[in-house]
Scaffold this active site. Sequence first.
Site, PDB file in Angstrom:
ATOM      1  N   PHE A   1     -13.752 -13.996  -1.903  1.00  0.00           N
ATOM      2  CA  PHE A   1     -13.673 -14.181  -0.453  1.00  0.00           C
ATOM      3  C   PHE A   1     -14.605 -13.247   0.337  1.00  0.00           C
ATOM      4  O   PHE A   1     -14.615 -13.274   1.561  1.00  0.00           O
ATOM      5  CB  PHE A   1     -12.222 -14.022   0.041  1.00  0.00           C
ATOM      6  CG  PHE A   1     -11.583 -12.677  -0.265  1.00  0.00           C
ATOM      7  CD1 PHE A   1     -11.852 -11.566   0.522  1.00  0.00           C
ATOM      8  CD2 PHE A   1     -10.700 -12.538  -1.331  1.00  0.00           C
ATOM      9  CE1 PHE A   1     -11.255 -10.336   0.254  1.00  0.00           C
ATOM     10  CE2 PHE A   1     -10.096 -11.306  -1.607  1.00  0.00           C
ATOM     11  CZ  PHE A   1     -10.384 -10.206  -0.809  1.00  0.00           C
TER      12      PHE A   1
ATOM     13  N   LYS B   1      -9.034  -7.761  14.772  1.00  0.00           N
ATOM     14  CA  LYS B   1     -10.100  -8.594  14.197  1.00  0.00           C
ATOM     15  C   LYS B   1     -10.556  -9.688  15.181  1.00  0.00           C
ATOM     16  O   LYS B   1      -9.896  -9.943  16.196  1.00  0.00           O
ATOM     17  CB  LYS B   1      -9.589  -9.198  12.883  1.00  0.00           C
ATOM     18  CG  LYS B   1      -9.317  -8.140  11.799  1.00  0.00           C
ATOM     19  CD  LYS B   1      -8.905  -8.776  10.464  1.00  0.00           C
ATOM     20  CE  LYS B   1      -8.671  -7.713   9.405  1.00  0.00           C
ATOM     21  NZ  LYS B   1      -8.325  -8.306   8.070  1.00  0.00           N
TER      22      LYS B   1
ATOM     23  N   THR C   1      -0.652  -9.345   3.960  1.00  0.00           N
ATOM     24  CA  THR C   1      -2.002  -9.881   4.193  1.00  0.00           C
ATOM     25  C   THR C   1      -1.957 -11.358   4.569  1.00  0.00           C
ATOM     26  O   THR C   1      -2.615 -11.793   5.514  1.00  0.00           O
ATOM     27  CB  THR C   1      -2.858  -9.699   2.915  1.00  0.00           C
ATOM     28  OG1 THR C   1      -2.785  -8.335   2.504  1.00  0.00           O
ATOM     29  CG2 THR C   1      -4.293 -10.097   3.155  1.00  0.00           C
TER      30      THR C   1
ATOM     31  N   HIS D   1      -6.545  -5.041  10.770  1.00  0.00           N
ATOM     32  CA  HIS D   1      -6.769  -4.235   9.559  1.00  0.00           C
ATOM     33  C   HIS D   1      -6.051  -2.914   9.747  1.00  0.00           C
ATOM     34  O   HIS D   1      -6.029  -2.376  10.858  1.00  0.00           O
ATOM     35  CB  HIS D   1      -8.264  -3.938   9.358  1.00  0.00           C
ATOM     36  CG  HIS D   1      -8.496  -2.750   8.460  1.00  0.00           C
ATOM     37  ND1 HIS D   1      -8.414  -2.837   7.099  1.00  0.00           N
ATOM     38  CD2 HIS D   1      -8.728  -1.438   8.734  1.00  0.00           C
ATOM     39  CE1 HIS D   1      -8.615  -1.628   6.571  1.00  0.00           C
ATOM     40  NE2 HIS D   1      -8.803  -0.761   7.546  1.00  0.00           N
TER      41      HIS D   1
ATOM     42  N   ARG E   1       1.210  -9.702  11.847  1.00  0.00           N
ATOM     43  CA  ARG E   1       0.625 -10.873  11.187  1.00  0.00           C
ATOM     44  C   ARG E   1       1.548 -12.086  11.264  1.00  0.00           C
ATOM     45  O   ARG E   1       1.084 -13.216  11.399  1.00  0.00           O
ATOM     46  CB  ARG E   1       0.222 -10.524   9.758  1.00  0.00           C
ATOM     47  CG  ARG E   1      -1.069  -9.683   9.754  1.00  0.00           C
ATOM     48  CD  ARG E   1      -1.329  -9.038   8.435  1.00  0.00           C
ATOM     49  NE  ARG E   1      -2.677  -8.480   8.330  1.00  0.00           N
ATOM     50  CZ  ARG E   1      -3.067  -7.665   7.368  1.00  0.00           C
ATOM     51  NH1 ARG E   1      -2.212  -7.320   6.417  1.00  0.00           N
ATOM     52  NH2 ARG E   1      -4.295  -7.204   7.336  1.00  0.00           N
TER      53      ARG E   1
ATOM     54  N   ASN F   1      -6.375 -12.712   9.939  1.00  0.00           N
ATOM     55  CA  ASN F   1      -5.020 -12.155  10.001  1.00  0.00           C
ATOM     56  C   ASN F   1      -4.872 -11.020  11.019  1.00  0.00           C
ATOM     57  O   ASN F   1      -4.022 -10.147  10.885  1.00  0.00           O
ATOM     58  CB  ASN F   1      -4.544 -11.758   8.596  1.00  0.00           C
ATOM     59  CG  ASN F   1      -5.435 -10.732   7.953  1.00  0.00           C
ATOM     60  OD1 ASN F   1      -6.394 -10.260   8.565  1.00  0.00           O
ATOM     61  ND2 ASN F   1      -5.130 -10.372   6.716  1.00  0.00           N
TER      62      ASN F   1
ATOM     63  N   GLU G   1     -12.577   5.941   6.959  1.00  0.00           N
ATOM     64  CA  GLU G   1     -12.802   4.847   7.911  1.00  0.00           C
ATOM     65  C   GLU G   1     -12.913   5.368   9.342  1.00  0.00           C
ATOM     66  O   GLU G   1     -13.765   4.915  10.116  1.00  0.00           O
ATOM     67  CB  GLU G   1     -11.667   3.820   7.786  1.00  0.00           C
ATOM     68  CG  GLU G   1     -11.710   3.071   6.464  1.00  0.00           C
ATOM     69  CD  GLU G   1     -10.482   2.192   6.184  1.00  0.00           C
ATOM     70  OE1 GLU G   1     -10.416   1.621   5.072  1.00  0.00           O
ATOM     71  OE2 GLU G   1      -9.599   2.066   7.053  1.00  0.00           O
TER      72      GLU G   1
ATOM     73  N   TYR H   1     -16.037  -3.256   3.982  1.00  0.00           N
ATOM     74  CA  TYR H   1     -15.255  -3.977   2.975  1.00  0.00           C
ATOM     75  C   TYR H   1     -15.920  -3.933   1.586  1.00  0.00           C
ATOM     76  O   TYR H   1     -15.674  -4.800   0.751  1.00  0.00           O
ATOM     77  CB  TYR H   1     -15.020  -5.419   3.422  1.00  0.00           C
ATOM     78  CG  TYR H   1     -13.854  -5.567   4.393  1.00  0.00           C
ATOM     79  CD1 TYR H   1     -12.561  -5.159   4.039  1.00  0.00           C
ATOM     80  CD2 TYR H   1     -14.031  -6.118   5.651  1.00  0.00           C
ATOM     81  CE1 TYR H   1     -11.494  -5.294   4.920  1.00  0.00           C
ATOM     82  CE2 TYR H   1     -12.955  -6.260   6.540  1.00  0.00           C
ATOM     83  CZ  TYR H   1     -11.696  -5.847   6.153  1.00  0.00           C
ATOM     84  OH  TYR H   1     -10.632  -5.983   7.019  1.00  0.00           O
TER      85      TYR H   1
ATOM     86  N   ARG I   1       1.028  -0.162   8.087  1.00  0.00           N
ATOM     87  CA  ARG I   1       1.026  -1.265   7.104  1.00  0.00           C
ATOM     88  C   ARG I   1       2.311  -2.082   7.245  1.00  0.00           C
ATOM     89  O   ARG I   1       2.286  -3.307   7.112  1.00  0.00           O
ATOM     90  CB  ARG I   1       0.911  -0.718   5.673  1.00  0.00           C
ATOM     91  CG  ARG I   1      -0.368   0.040   5.383  1.00  0.00           C
ATOM     92  CD  ARG I   1      -1.590  -0.814   5.242  1.00  0.00           C
ATOM     93  NE  ARG I   1      -1.545  -1.685   4.092  1.00  0.00           N
ATOM     94  CZ  ARG I   1      -2.560  -2.440   3.682  1.00  0.00           C
ATOM     95  NH1 ARG I   1      -3.720  -2.427   4.344  1.00  0.00           N
ATOM     96  NH2 ARG I   1      -2.446  -3.221   2.642  1.00  0.00           N
TER      97      ARG I   1
HETATM   98  P1  RTP Z   1      -7.114  -5.165   5.527  1.00  0.00           P
HETATM   99  O1  RTP Z   1      -7.899  -4.431   4.450  1.00  0.00           O
HETATM  100  O2  RTP Z   1      -7.997  -6.011   6.413  1.00  0.00           O
HETATM  101  O3  RTP Z   1      -6.227  -4.236   6.291  1.00  0.00           O
HETATM  102  O4  RTP Z   1      -6.107  -6.192   4.844  1.00  0.00           O
HETATM  103  P2  RTP Z   1      -5.217  -5.991   3.536  1.00  0.00           P
HETATM  104  O5  RTP Z   1      -5.349  -4.589   3.017  1.00  0.00           O
HETATM  105  O6  RTP Z   1      -3.858  -6.495   3.851  1.00  0.00           O
HETATM  106  O7  RTP Z   1      -5.894  -7.016   2.537  1.00  0.00           O
HETATM  107  P3  RTP Z   1      -7.120  -6.783   1.515  1.00  0.00           P
HETATM  108  O8  RTP Z   1      -6.649  -7.233   0.182  1.00  0.00           O
HETATM  109  O9  RTP Z   1      -7.696  -5.408   1.653  1.00  0.00           O
HETATM  110  O10 RTP Z   1      -8.170  -7.856   2.030  1.00  0.00           O
HETATM  111  C1  RTP Z   1      -9.041  -7.552   3.098  1.00  0.00           C
HETATM  112  C2  RTP Z   1      -9.131  -8.737   4.034  1.00  0.00           C
HETATM  113  O11 RTP Z   1      -9.835  -9.787   3.395  1.00  0.00           O
HETATM  114  C3  RTP Z   1      -9.358 -11.043   3.858  1.00  0.00           C
HETATM  115  N1  RTP Z   1      -8.847 -11.803   2.731  1.00  0.00           N
HETATM  116  N2  RTP Z   1      -9.125 -13.077   2.544  1.00  0.00           N
HETATM  117  N3  RTP Z   1      -9.298 -15.695   1.510  1.00  0.00           N
HETATM  118  C4  RTP Z   1      -8.575 -14.792   0.866  1.00  0.00           C
HETATM  119  O12 RTP Z   1      -7.962 -15.041  -0.155  1.00  0.00           O
HETATM  120  C5  RTP Z   1      -8.516 -13.445   1.426  1.00  0.00           C
HETATM  121  N4  RTP Z   1      -7.858 -12.422   0.898  1.00  0.00           N
HETATM  122  C6  RTP Z   1      -8.079 -11.382   1.719  1.00  0.00           C
HETATM  123  C7  RTP Z   1      -8.253 -10.745   4.875  1.00  0.00           C
HETATM  124  O13 RTP Z   1      -8.841 -10.690   6.174  1.00  0.00           O
HETATM  125  C8  RTP Z   1      -7.795  -9.381   4.427  1.00  0.00           C
HETATM  126  O14 RTP Z   1      -7.125  -8.708   5.457  1.00  0.00           O
HETATM  127 MG    MG Z   2      -7.200  -3.638   2.667  1.00  0.00          MG
END
Ligand code: RTP
Ligand code: MG
Length: 140
Positions: A59, A11, A93, A117, A104, A114, A128, A51, A87
């Site tokens: 967010f 990222k 996250t 992805h 992370r 973070n 993807e 996304y 993962r």
């Molecule tokens: P990713 O999709 O990027 O691999 O991350 P992830 O599965 O661990 O988390 P996900 O719930 O899919 O959230 C996607 C990305 O959104 C941002 N985020 N910000 N401000 C917040 O509360 C918040 N929560 C999520 C993060 O960049 C997260 O990786």
């Molecule tokens: Mg995700």
Amino acid sequence: MATERTFSILKPDATRRNLTGKINAVFEEKGLRIVAQKRIQMTQEMAETFYGVHKERPFFKDLVSFMTSGPVVVQVLEGEDAVAKNREIMGATNPANAAEGTIRKLFAESIEANSVHGSDSPENAATEIAYFFAGHEIVG
Ligand code: RTP
Ligand code: MG
């Protein structure tokens, strides 16, 4: 377990701090092979599409603006059980909850910035990968 492919993004917080090599070294040390990679600037449309599942989340707007704030490195990683393994290597996250030694925990700045992805299922990995790469760009 069979060889599998997953989709990964380094990222903008990672590219800004010149961490692409350090993060790639973690993937390689843990047994994932980088079989495709390119550095791109995501457009707003790409980030919104990518996304899209989060578009109703509070967010979402910030996330799209973060993901377009600088270059990203998109990648295909290959290895045994690659989706789940990546993962695990990435960690939670929120870096505050990420286990020791995860990317992370080592590198993330915040729950949003973070660093990486990784696809969350083999089905999403296939979608993807196809969104960012042509078949001939992936060399296993
Ligand atoms: P990713 O999709 O990027 O691999 O991350 P992830 O599965 O661990 O988390 P996900 O719930 O899919 O959230 C996607 C990305 O959104 C941002 N985020 N910000 N401000 C917040 O509360 C918040 N929560 C999520 C993060 O960049 C997260 O990786
Ligand atoms: Mg995700």
